[in-house]
Design a protein around this motif. Structure first.
Motif, PDB file in Angstrom:
ATOM      1  N   ALA A 108    -109.986   5.002  18.385  1.00 18.84           N
ATOM      2  CA  ALA A 108    -111.318   4.394  18.429  1.00 18.84           C
ATOM      3  C   ALA A 108    -112.142   4.993  19.561  1.00 18.84           C
ATOM      4  CB  ALA A 108    -111.190   2.878  18.594  1.00 18.84           C
ATOM      5  N   ALA A 109    -111.513   5.144  20.722  1.00 13.95           N
ATOM      6  CA  ALA A 109    -112.224   5.704  21.870  1.00 13.95           C
ATOM      7  C   ALA A 109    -112.598   7.164  21.643  1.00 13.95           C
ATOM      8  CB  ALA A 109    -111.368   5.556  23.128  1.00 13.95           C
ATOM      9  N   GLN A 110    -111.685   7.953  21.082  1.00 12.61           N
ATOM     10  CA  GLN A 110    -111.987   9.356  20.817  1.00 12.61           C
ATOM     11  C   GLN A 110    -113.126   9.506  19.813  1.00 12.61           C
ATOM     12  OE1 GLN A 110    -108.032  10.638  19.604  1.00 12.61           O
ATOM     13  NE2 GLN A 110    -107.762  11.778  21.505  1.00 12.61           N
ATOM     14  N   THR A 111    -113.300   8.529  18.964  1.00  8.09           N
ATOM     15  CA  THR A 111    -114.355   8.582  17.956  1.00  8.09           C
ATOM     16  C   THR A 111    -115.745   8.408  18.552  1.00  8.09           C
ATOM     17  OG1 THR A 111    -112.850   7.722  16.268  1.00  8.09           O
ATOM     18  CG2 THR A 111    -115.200   7.499  15.818  1.00  8.09           C
ATOM     19  N   ALA A 162    -124.873  -5.214  32.125  1.00  4.62           N
ATOM     20  CA  ALA A 162    -124.016  -4.077  32.468  1.00  4.62           C
ATOM     21  C   ALA A 162    -123.986  -3.038  31.359  1.00  4.62           C
ATOM     22  CB  ALA A 162    -122.603  -4.566  32.768  1.00  4.62           C
ATOM     23  N   ALA A 163    -124.075  -3.501  30.103  1.00  6.11           N
ATOM     24  CA  ALA A 163    -123.909  -2.595  28.960  1.00  6.11           C
ATOM     25  C   ALA A 163    -125.223  -2.029  28.435  1.00  6.11           C
ATOM     26  CB  ALA A 163    -123.191  -3.334  27.830  1.00  6.11           C
ATOM     27  N   LYS A 164    -126.333  -2.329  29.104  1.00  4.03           N
ATOM     28  CA  LYS A 164    -127.638  -1.884  28.608  1.00  4.03           C
ATOM     29  C   LYS A 164    -127.704  -0.364  28.465  1.00  4.03           C
ATOM     30  CE  LYS A 164    -131.917  -3.406  27.673  1.00  4.03           C
ATOM     31  NZ  LYS A 164    -132.233  -4.513  26.748  1.00  4.03           N
ATOM     32  N   ASP A 165    -127.084   0.347  29.393  1.00  2.00           N
ATOM     33  CA  ASP A 165    -127.102   1.813  29.353  1.00  2.00           C
ATOM     34  C   ASP A 165    -125.713   2.384  29.070  1.00  2.00           C
ATOM     35  OD1 ASP A 165    -126.023   0.961  31.734  1.00  2.00           O
ATOM     36  OD2 ASP A 165    -126.978   2.496  32.958  1.00  2.00           O
ATOM     37  N   ALA A 166    -124.841   1.570  28.461  1.00  2.00           N
ATOM     38  CA  ALA A 166    -123.466   2.003  28.200  1.00  2.00           C
ATOM     39  C   ALA A 166    -123.336   2.612  26.814  1.00  2.00           C
ATOM     40  CB  ALA A 166    -122.500   0.828  28.334  1.00  2.00           C
ATOM     41  N   LYS A 167    -122.310   3.419  26.629  1.00  2.00           N
ATOM     42  CA  LYS A 167    -121.987   3.957  25.317  1.00  2.00           C
ATOM     43  C   LYS A 167    -121.109   2.995  24.535  1.00  2.00           C
ATOM     44  CE  LYS A 167    -121.891   7.301  22.211  1.00  2.00           C
ATOM     45  NZ  LYS A 167    -121.165   8.560  22.505  1.00  2.00           N
ATOM     46  N   ALA A 168    -120.288   2.218  25.261  1.00  2.00           N
ATOM     47  CA  ALA A 168    -119.346   1.341  24.568  1.00  2.00           C
ATOM     48  C   ALA A 168    -118.972   0.153  25.434  1.00  2.00           C
ATOM     49  CB  ALA A 168    -118.089   2.109  24.158  1.00  2.00           C
ATOM     50  N   ILE A 169    -118.626  -0.932  24.751  1.00  2.00           N
ATOM     51  CA  ILE A 169    -118.019  -2.118  25.349  1.00  2.00           C
ATOM     52  C   ILE A 169    -116.598  -2.214  24.823  1.00  2.00           C
ATOM     53  CG2 ILE A 169    -118.034  -4.647  25.438  1.00  2.00           C
ATOM     54  CD1 ILE A 169    -121.097  -4.478  24.931  1.00  2.00           C
ATOM     55  N   VAL A 170    -115.643  -2.455  25.708  1.00  2.00           N
ATOM     56  CA  VAL A 170    -114.257  -2.669  25.300  1.00  2.00           C
ATOM     57  C   VAL A 170    -113.897  -4.115  25.613  1.00  2.00           C
ATOM     58  CG1 VAL A 170    -111.849  -1.990  25.594  1.00  2.00           C
ATOM     59  CG2 VAL A 170    -113.661  -0.253  25.704  1.00  2.00           C
ATOM     60  N   ILE A 171    -113.455  -4.841  24.598  1.00  2.00           N
ATOM     61  CA  ILE A 171    -113.146  -6.261  24.746  1.00  2.00           C
ATOM     62  C   ILE A 171    -111.801  -6.555  24.115  1.00  2.00           C
ATOM     63  CG2 ILE A 171    -114.508  -6.768  22.659  1.00  2.00           C
ATOM     64  CD1 ILE A 171    -115.130  -9.528  23.853  1.00  2.00           C
ATOM     65  N   ILE A 202    -115.518  -1.704  20.940  1.00  2.00           N
ATOM     66  CA  ILE A 202    -114.108  -1.507  20.592  1.00  2.00           C
ATOM     67  C   ILE A 202    -113.407  -2.819  20.917  1.00  2.00           C
ATOM     68  CG2 ILE A 202    -111.985  -0.241  21.069  1.00  2.00           C
ATOM     69  CD1 ILE A 202    -113.719   2.154  21.872  1.00  2.00           C
ATOM     70  N   SER A 203    -112.967  -3.511  19.879  1.00  2.00           N
ATOM     71  CA  SER A 203    -112.380  -4.840  20.043  1.00  2.00           C
ATOM     72  C   SER A 203    -110.886  -4.785  19.765  1.00  2.00           C
ATOM     73  CB  SER A 203    -113.053  -5.834  19.093  1.00  2.00           C
ATOM     74  OG  SER A 203    -112.434  -7.100  19.179  1.00  2.00           O
ATOM     75  N   PRO A 229    -121.863  -0.473  14.781  1.00  2.00           N
ATOM     76  CA  PRO A 229    -121.048   0.381  15.659  1.00  2.00           C
ATOM     77  C   PRO A 229    -119.870  -0.410  16.237  1.00  2.00           C
ATOM     78  CG  PRO A 229    -122.964  -0.388  16.868  1.00  2.00           C
ATOM     79  CD  PRO A 229    -123.082  -0.955  15.476  1.00  2.00           C
ATOM     80  N   ILE A 230    -119.009  -0.892  15.363  1.00  2.00           N
ATOM     81  CA  ILE A 230    -117.909  -1.772  15.770  1.00  2.00           C
ATOM     82  C   ILE A 230    -116.600  -1.269  15.174  1.00  2.00           C
ATOM     83  CG2 ILE A 230    -116.945  -4.111  15.591  1.00  2.00           C
ATOM     84  CD1 ILE A 230    -119.863  -5.136  15.466  1.00  2.00           C
ATOM     85  N   ILE A 231    -115.573  -1.188  16.007  1.00  2.73           N
ATOM     86  CA  ILE A 231    -114.237  -0.814  15.563  1.00  2.73           C
ATOM     87  C   ILE A 231    -113.264  -1.864  16.093  1.00  2.73           C
ATOM     88  CG2 ILE A 231    -112.438   0.933  15.564  1.00  2.73           C
ATOM     89  CD1 ILE A 231    -114.540   3.024  16.248  1.00  2.73           C
ATOM     90  N   VAL A 232    -112.474  -2.445  15.195  1.00  2.38           N
ATOM     91  CA  VAL A 232    -111.500  -3.469  15.571  1.00  2.38           C
ATOM     92  C   VAL A 232    -110.101  -2.862  15.532  1.00  2.38           C
ATOM     93  CG1 VAL A 232    -110.518  -5.722  15.011  1.00  2.38           C
ATOM     94  CG2 VAL A 232    -112.975  -5.334  14.737  1.00  2.38           C
TER      95      VAL A 232
END
Length: 393
Positions: A108-111, A162-171, A202-203, A229-232
């Motif tokens: 998921a991260a590499q994608t 924090a995520a306003k200028d981020a490429k991804a959130i990991v939860i 990325i959940s 833009p969601i990957i579980v």
């Protein structure tokens, strides 16, 4: 004469921190009669119907290459399984089979993550989830869950800032190590933010079935649309006690399945066919097993609460999900290894250091209560006595 290693080792790999959980475990395994509560797995063996399905696959010679993204029967079964849980309309093209949940996170991260990207990781969390973006050269910002009494909580405003200028959130929800769960409303709000700001989510939901309210914890799968833009990420390891099988899966928009399929080819090629046969049995026949293990873990959770909730200077947080207790010890050093090593030597029980899980983990211990109830009773008695008599220096 031994020659020095070549100088061109990856600086990212060299600077990666060693797992302090593994450090504790390596020491504990050299000691006699220690009860191991450091790793994130139960002592329940993989059920027989899963093992028999894999054994039948071996007997049938199912040992050749399989499709990169998984055998169609398993992908279809996984789609139908999630449709039942989350009232969705996934099909096999929304599913990619992976070689473990860890591999699912990496794929998921590499994608969606490149070197230099900002990635916001909600912590405390299993260290793989911030180590993987770091390995890819991302700039990782850890957003700490807040503590409110005996509960962990997510500040959505802080996350979105924090995520306003981020490429991804990991939860990771349900969360390892805290047991915290995001609410349906929070997950829906994060989905809306991701769509609006074009931020990947990325959940990691490997503990989705280890919740003590309902059949499954709130999931991003419920709210996913094909354009999101969601990957579980998920795994067979926890719900079906298959940690050593190394089998997982991704749920994702159909449009990115071909990209991840290519990544699988150049990462691991494919998951073994006989292992996927075991996974198919788990998905199609495993509901009663999940119910039984959840009942045992619920009893174990109550035992933990009874043993540890009234100790002065110790905070035991609510445990709505997973099979972990996260415990704060007033005065515990930022590096708790010395304290835990003493616990191993004197109390003959070992736990995981909280600082291994990133921001918010210091001064905490994680206890895995997924073991046999009689063994757990002994372990809790030892932990209680140790905490009462050994205050951090």
């Amino acid at each position: 004469m031994d020659r020095p290693l070549p100088p061109a080792l990856s600086p990212i790999a060299q600077q990666l921190s060693e797992s302090s959980i593994r450090t504790i475990a390596n020491f504990g395994m050299t000691q006699a009669d220690v009860i191991p509560l450091w790793f994130g797995e139960s002592d329940i063996p993989t059920p027989d119907f899963i093992r028999q399905a894999a054994a039948h696959g071996l007997e049938q010679g199912d040992t050749r290459y399989t499709p990169n993204n998984g055998i169609p029967a398993l992908r279809t079964a996984l789609a139908e399984y999630q449709n039942r849980l989350y009232d969705q309309q996934f099909d096999q093209h929304n599913i990619v089979v992976t070689v473990s949940g860890t591999n699912a996170v990496m794929l998921a991260a590499q994608t969606c993550i490149s070197a230099g990207d900002k990635v916001v990781v909600i912590t405390p969390v299993f260290p793989t989830l911030f180590a993987v973006p770091q390995l890819l050269g991302a700039k990782v910002e850890q957003l700490q869950l807040s503590q409110n009494g005996h509960r962990f909580e997510l500040d959505l405003d802080a996350l979105f800032h924090a995520a306003k200028d981020a490429k991804a959130i990991v939860i990771n929800s349900p969360n390892n190590p805290t047991g915290w769960c995001a609410t349906k409303e929070q997950i829906e709000a994060i989905c809306e933010f991701a769509r609006r700001e074009n931020v990947w989510v990325i959940s990691d939901e490997v503990y989705a079935r280890h919740t003590y309210e309902g059949d499954s914890a709130p999931s991003f799968c419920t709210f996913m649309r094909e354009s999101d833009p969601i990957i579980v990420c998920n795994s067979f390891s926890k719900a079906w006690c298959m940690t050593g099988w190394r089998l997982g899966w991704l749920t994702l928009p159909r449009a990115i399945t071909p990209t991840i399929t290519k990544l699988i080819e150049f990462n691991v090629s494919c998951a073994p066919g006989f292992v996927q046969a075991g996974g198919l049995a788990a998905i199609t026949q495993g509901e009663r097993f999940i119910e039984q293990t959840r009942e045992r873990f619920l009893t174990a959770r109550d035992m933990v609460a009874q043993a540890l909730s009234d100790i002065p200077g110790v905070t035991l947080y609510d445990m709505p999900a997973t099979f972990y207790a996260f415990v704060k010890i007033d005065g515990l050093a930022a590096n708790s290894q010395a304290y835990i090593l003493r616990m191993i030597e004197e109390a003959k029980v070992g736990v995981a250091p909280g600082e291994a899980f990133g921001l918010g983990g210091s001064e905490h211990l994680r206890i895995c209560y997924g073991c046999d109830l009689a063994v757990l009773a002994t372990a809790l008695e030892r932990i209680r006595d140790f905490l009462l008599t050994h205050r951090p220096e």
